[in-house]
Scaffold this motif. Sequence first.
Motif, short mmCIF file in Angstrom:
data_model
loop_
_atom_site.label_atom_id
_atom_site.label_comp_id
_atom_site.label_asym_id
_atom_site.label_seq_id
_atom_site.Cartn_x
_atom_site.Cartn_y
_atom_site.Cartn_z
N ALA A 7 47.69 39.44 45.95
CA ALA A 7 48.72 39.17 45.24
C ALA A 7 48.67 39.27 43.62
O ALA A 7 49.27 39.61 42.98
CB ALA A 7 49.40 37.90 45.51
N GLU A 8 47.37 38.75 43.49
CA GLU A 8 47.06 38.88 41.84
C GLU A 8 46.82 40.23 41.37
O GLU A 8 47.06 40.52 40.24
CB GLU A 8 45.68 37.91 41.67
N LEU A 9 46.23 41.16 42.18
CA LEU A 9 45.66 42.40 41.83
C LEU A 9 47.12 43.21 41.78
O LEU A 9 47.25 44.04 40.68
CB LEU A 9 45.18 43.08 42.91
N TYR A 47 55.69 49.70 42.11
CA TYR A 47 55.22 48.80 41.05
C TYR A 47 53.82 48.33 41.45
O TYR A 47 53.23 48.06 40.80
CB TYR A 47 56.37 47.82 40.87
N TRP A 48 53.82 47.88 42.61
CA TRP A 48 52.62 47.14 42.81
C TRP A 48 51.33 48.27 42.99
O TRP A 48 50.37 47.92 42.44
CB TRP A 48 52.61 46.63 44.45
N ALA A 49 51.80 49.36 43.18
CA ALA A 49 50.71 50.48 43.13
C ALA A 49 50.34 50.47 41.64
O ALA A 49 49.11 50.77 41.53
CB ALA A 49 51.36 51.72 43.62
N GLY A 50 51.35 50.67 40.71
CA GLY A 50 51.00 50.73 39.22
C GLY A 50 49.99 49.74 39.00
O GLY A 50 49.26 49.98 38.00
N MET A 51 50.39 48.54 39.45
CA MET A 51 49.52 47.27 38.92
C MET A 51 48.08 47.42 39.44
O MET A 51 46.98 47.29 38.71
CB MET A 51 50.13 45.93 39.65
N ALA A 52 47.96 47.82 40.88
CA ALA A 52 46.67 48.18 41.38
C ALA A 52 45.84 49.11 40.41
O ALA A 52 44.59 49.13 40.13
CB ALA A 52 46.43 48.15 42.85
N ALA A 53 46.58 50.25 40.43
CA ALA A 53 45.87 51.19 39.60
C ALA A 53 45.44 50.91 38.32
O ALA A 53 44.39 51.42 37.59
CB ALA A 53 46.95 52.47 39.63
N ASN A 54 46.37 50.10 37.59
CA ASN A 54 45.95 49.59 36.33
C ASN A 54 44.52 48.86 36.04
O ASN A 54 43.73 49.00 35.27
CB ASN A 54 47.17 49.01 35.67
N ASP A 55 44.49 48.00 37.13
CA ASP A 55 43.29 47.01 37.08
C ASP A 55 42.09 48.10 37.49
O ASP A 55 41.00 47.73 37.06
CB ASP A 55 43.48 46.08 38.01
N TRP A 56 42.29 48.98 38.39
CA TRP A 56 41.34 49.86 38.85
C TRP A 56 40.63 50.71 37.45
O TRP A 56 39.45 50.86 37.17
CB TRP A 56 41.58 50.88 39.80
N ALA A 57 41.76 51.28 36.82
CA ALA A 57 41.54 52.02 35.77
C ALA A 57 40.92 51.33 34.34
O ALA A 57 40.01 51.70 33.95
CB ALA A 57 42.61 52.92 35.14
N ILE A 71 38.83 42.46 40.13
CA ILE A 71 37.91 43.65 40.12
C ILE A 71 36.77 42.90 39.50
O ILE A 71 35.70 42.89 39.94
CB ILE A 71 38.52 44.51 39.69
N PRO A 72 36.78 42.54 38.32
CA PRO A 72 35.74 41.98 37.34
C PRO A 72 35.14 40.82 37.93
O PRO A 72 33.81 40.53 37.95
CB PRO A 72 35.93 41.83 35.99
N GLY A 83 42.11 52.15 46.71
CA GLY A 83 42.56 52.31 48.09
C GLY A 83 44.17 51.92 48.31
O GLY A 83 44.98 52.44 48.72
N VAL A 84 43.87 50.31 47.56
CA VAL A 84 45.65 49.91 47.70
C VAL A 84 46.54 50.83 46.83
O VAL A 84 47.58 50.81 47.46
CB VAL A 84 45.33 48.43 47.03
#
Length: 272
Positions: A7-9, A47-57, A71-72, A83-84
């Motif tokens: 949920a935080e991701l 939107y959720w995908a974008g948030m996860a991708a943002n944290d990955w990047a 992640i950190p 993957g998420v």
Amino acid sequence: MRARDLAELVRAPAALSVPGDIVAGAAAAQDLGPRTAGLAGASVLLYWAGMAANDWADREVDAKERPERPIPSGRISANAALGVAGGLTAAAVVAAGLAGGRRALRVAVPLAGAVWAYDTRLKTPALMATCRALNVLLGANRRPRRAVVPAAIVFAHTYTVTALSQFEVHGATPALPRRTLAGTAAIAAAAGGTPAAAGLAAWYAIRYGRPQLDAVDKPDAEHIQRAVGAGIVNLPALQGALTARAGKPLLGLAVAAAAPLAKRLARWVKPT
């Protein structure tokens, strides 16, 4: 991977600011119907995908500036986050196609591309604002031209929020929140047109404007973060105003009701 970490991701509560884009676009296009709910669901997934991708990047930057993020901090691996993000993006595009057919895919596919471009390469306020504007047009489906005005208003709001968000870590000068506050006033004025719309626009202006005014007085990281959070959780009030402006005042009130709920949930998971 715990549910709280996931949920935080994806900044789960912040997704309450998303369906209103679809509803506002559909109301402006006079195209409200069963497909609206499906497109809203697709929009939330993206939107959720974008948030996860943002944290990955941003994982390397976050390791220095925001080590508490999933992640950190080691609560979610980088590969799992990617993957998420990829899975949610695919699900969003499929859901949009099922709900709105080819017309929806003509918007959903470029929107997904813009989201990933923002997350991985071009972190500019204009691109993020474009993503939100496309989201409004996605809701319009069969008559996107009729939703150009609400899309432009949501574009302007998103631009102010994203401009502020770029200074969440180190703070800004008073000039930035002063400019975004002026923009917020203009946005609220543009969103009026009917008594119901004007009332909801005033609510939006007060709830988003007050933290910006505080940031003018003290533009440190904490106050900038509060202004950004307010811009996210109070967006439904603006979307409600746009929906009421299109002749759907009761639906506009229902959309705006997501704002206080989003604010309450933001105490559990930060929206930024």
